[in-house]
Design an enzyme around this catalytic site. Structure first.
Site, PDB file in Angstrom:
ATOM      1  N   LYS A 166       8.208  -9.247   7.942  1.00  0.00           N
ATOM      2  CA  LYS A 166       9.514  -8.899   7.811  1.00  0.00           C
ATOM      3  C   LYS A 166       9.610  -7.909   8.959  1.00  0.00           C
ATOM      4  O   LYS A 166       9.482  -7.003   8.901  1.00  0.00           O
ATOM      5  CB  LYS A 166       9.698  -8.408   6.171  1.00  0.00           C
ATOM      6  CG  LYS A 166      11.180  -8.252   6.346  1.00  0.00           C
ATOM      7  CD  LYS A 166      11.766  -6.844   6.663  1.00  0.00           C
ATOM      8  CE  LYS A 166      13.018  -6.061   5.983  1.00  0.00           C
ATOM      9  NZ  LYS A 166      13.691  -4.932   6.742  1.00  0.00           N
ATOM     10  N   GLY A 225      10.567   3.868   0.972  1.00  0.00           N
ATOM     11  CA  GLY A 225      10.770   2.135   0.774  1.00  0.00           C
ATOM     12  C   GLY A 225       9.499   1.521   0.519  1.00  0.00           C
ATOM     13  O   GLY A 225       9.227   1.076  -0.260  1.00  0.00           O
ATOM     14  N   GLY A 226       8.799   2.469   0.940  1.00  0.00           N
ATOM     15  CA  GLY A 226       7.276   1.723   0.483  1.00  0.00           C
ATOM     16  C   GLY A 226       7.093   2.380  -1.022  1.00  0.00           C
ATOM     17  O   GLY A 226       6.186   0.985  -1.245  1.00  0.00           O
ATOM     18  N   GLU A 245       1.349   2.584   4.369  1.00  0.00           N
ATOM     19  CA  GLU A 245       1.458   3.962   4.937  1.00  0.00           C
ATOM     20  C   GLU A 245       2.820   4.358   5.231  1.00  0.00           C
ATOM     21  O   GLU A 245       3.743   4.020   4.442  1.00  0.00           O
ATOM     22  CB  GLU A 245       0.750   4.140   6.262  1.00  0.00           C
ATOM     23  CG  GLU A 245       1.290   5.126   7.195  1.00  0.00           C
ATOM     24  CD  GLU A 245       0.676   5.101   8.689  1.00  0.00           C
ATOM     25  OE1 GLU A 245       1.167   5.555   9.047  1.00  0.00           O
ATOM     26  OE2 GLU A 245       0.354   3.403   8.784  1.00  0.00           O
ATOM     27  N   CYS A 282       3.484   9.290  13.459  1.00  0.00           N
ATOM     28  CA  CYS A 282       3.666   9.014  11.391  1.00  0.00           C
ATOM     29  C   CYS A 282       2.161   9.964  11.800  1.00  0.00           C
ATOM     30  O   CYS A 282       2.381  10.901  10.475  1.00  0.00           O
ATOM     31  CB  CYS A 282       2.818   8.010  11.184  1.00  0.00           C
ATOM     32  SG  CYS A 282       1.465   7.297  12.147  1.00  0.00           S
ATOM     33  N   GLU A 371       9.558  24.297  -0.952  1.00  0.00           N
ATOM     34  CA  GLU A 371       9.313  22.519  -1.164  1.00  0.00           C
ATOM     35  C   GLU A 371       9.300  21.705  -0.285  1.00  0.00           C
ATOM     36  O   GLU A 371       8.195  21.116   0.087  1.00  0.00           O
ATOM     37  CB  GLU A 371       9.197  21.693  -3.158  1.00  0.00           C
ATOM     38  CG  GLU A 371       8.272  21.000  -3.420  1.00  0.00           C
ATOM     39  CD  GLU A 371       7.037  21.299  -3.920  1.00  0.00           C
ATOM     40  OE1 GLU A 371       6.373  20.918  -4.208  1.00  0.00           O
ATOM     41  OE2 GLU A 371       6.884  22.852  -4.422  1.00  0.00           O
TER      42      GLU A 371
END
Length: 511
Positions: A166, A225-226, A245, A282, A371
């Site tokens: 994708k 999304g993950g 990830e 990342c 946070e």
């Protein structure tokens, strides 16, 4: 209803460049997956897979100029960075060809029957077989090495799994070019082109994870999304492995002794790591625990000078730019947060790097209003938490989620083990991350056999790596044959070892 167009967009201007293709429909995804599934048997031959991987690297290099130009136009990452990334991508493909040739990844173990044991042992032979069609979800920040021709695709093909990718919407033209190169390589070595397919569009990604012939998935992207795809993979009638990830803060701890010894050097190194690739790695250090006091002040001052001197950069798309600007602003509004070198929006489509400072005590509070500061902010910004003692460091670390990396900056004496501080900090950081660094910076992930690019959730959704030779293990499962005649065994498990594989026989290693 006509299919939606897929446009290539220039992040430097935010304007469309060209229509590349159209979004895949559910029928298109079904056709791609079924065509990929039909090639599974053709990928079983080891020599053919080796040839495919090497031909794919050659095909990408043959199209080097067009691929790099398209990637730069769609990502603004620059020709030097993308040239290096293409080299990394072709290197990965060739490395996995070498891994298949070596054969150790199959984990061949043979235990011959032995009636004298209690209980008696039957003949048992174990190795690993491919899972089937793998769905790969491309990353935004690596249009080559973590996208269509990237490590997920390379490792899946090496394992014997066809791939449906994708494509990421930020670089559709690059995806089309690299996908065509991989398909051309497949045809060159006598394989159906459908061992690799590329689909575009949000709905295509949803249809892909639900397809009953998809056996596993790999993803690099956001937590939101993950996690949605991870949950969908688990909710299927037949759940499948999902190697995602998702996000990482990549904490750094700087000891008082290290700051006293080399404050300016650490500040300069940190600035370089935060701004590398406009902060779009990342493994960018997003939280730094630095000591209060004169040495810590010198370190922070150097960091501010280097970040202020850094050139503005362009992020991968306007949505990421907006998220970065809004994210920095929201963090800057929190109590006791200071912004001596402020990150945010620059002229036109650029952003400027910077950092936020906060007392570590604020982050150590359970249920703190701060946070947000221990959540990843994608782009060239980091949070400096100033601590007063080691207890505060431990309290902050205890509140952190899982990470890809964790770094400690030590003095020479601490690194040499002359005090117990270095060892204690390494031990404290180890549960937080998949890669622990001492006196280095996390940006830059070496593609090597010993690499581990993963970590506790939400860094990744599995214990596997997406970089390095062992990434192939994600697409394999073990199977054992018991008391099976030689004529019925796969070649990999026959006594004669016709493939010359390394193996362990009756507890002893061979080859």
């Amino acid at each position: 209803m006509p299919a939606e167009p897929v446009w290539s967009v220039d992040p430097r201007t935010g304007k469309r460049r060209e229509q590349v293709t159209t979004e895949a429909t559910a029928a298109d995804v079904d056709q791609a997956v079924r065509a990929a599934h039909a090639t599974v048997g053709r990928l079983a031959d080891r020599d053919t897979r080796i040839a495919l991987l090497r031909a794919a690297a050659d095909a990408l290099e043959a199209d080097r100029e067009a691929i790099i130009a398209a990637a730069d136009a769609e990502t603004a990452l620059g020709l030097p960075r993308l040239t290096g990334e293409l080299g990394r991508t072709t290197g990965q493909l060739r490395a996995f060809a070498d891994e298949v040739e070596d054969g150790a990844y199959l984990g061949v173990i043979i235990d011959h029957a032995d009636a004298s044991l209690t209980p008696p042992r039957p003949d048992l032979r174990r190795y690993k077989i491919p899972l089937g069609v793998v769905a790969v979800y491309s990353a935004s920040n690596f249009p080559l090495a973590f996208s269509v021709p990237g490590g997920d695709t390379a490792s899946a093909l090496a394992a014997g799994c066809p791939v449906v990718v994708k494509a990421h919407p930020d670089h559709p033209a690059t995806s089309a070019l690299t996908g065509a190169a991989l398909r051309r390589a497949a045809a060159q070595v006598g394989l159906p082109e459908d061992v690799v397919s590329v689909v575009h569009g949000f709905e295509a990604g949803i249809e892909l994870i639900k397809h009953p012939l998809v056996s596993a998935a790999g993803f690099t992207g956001s937590v939101r999304g993950g996690r949605a795809l991870f949950d969908a993979a688990a909710a299927r009638p037949t759940p499948i492995p999902f190697h995602g990830e998702l996000g990482s803060l990549n904490p750094v701890v700087i000891t008082e002794a290290a700051a006293a010894e080399r404050a300016e050097e650490i500040g300069e190194g940190l600035a370089g790591s935060v701004t590398l690739g406009t902060g779009q790695f990342c493994v960018k250090p997003g939280l730094v625990l630095a000591p209060q006091g004169e040495a810590g002040d010198r370190l922070v001052a150097t960091l501010g000078e280097k970040l202020a001197a850094a050139a503005p950069g362009v992020l991968l798309d306007t949505r990421m730019r907006d998220n970065f600007i809004n994210g920095v602003a929201a963090r800057a509004e929190l109590a006791e947060v200071t912004t001596s070198t402020a990150a945010g929006g620059g002229e036109e489509q650029t952003v400027v790097p910077g950092f936020l400072t906060v007392p570590a005590a604020r982050l150590a509070e359970d249920g703190s209003a701060h946070e947000l500061l221990i959540e990843e902010c994608f782009g060239p910004v980091t949070v400096i938490a100033r601590y007063t003692d080691s207890q505060q460091v431990s309290q902050v670390l205890d509140r952190l989620p899982g990470n890809l990396t964790a770094t400690v900056q030590l003095s020479a004496a601490e690194a040499a083990g002359e005090t117990g501080d270095g060892a204690a900090l390494v031990a404290e950081l180890t549960p937080l991350a998949g890669r622990v660094l001492v006196n280095g910076w996390p940006t830059g992930v070496a593609v090597t056999t010993a690499q581990h690019h993963g970590g506790p959730y939400p860094a990744t959704t599995s214990t596997s790596t997406s970089v390095g030779a062992t990434a192939i293990e994600r697409w394999l499962r073990p199977v054992a044959y018991q008391s099976t005649p030689q004529a019925l065994l796969p070649q990999e498990l026959k006594d004669a070892n016709p493939l010359g594989l390394p193996r362990r026989v009756n507890g002893k290693r061979e080859g």
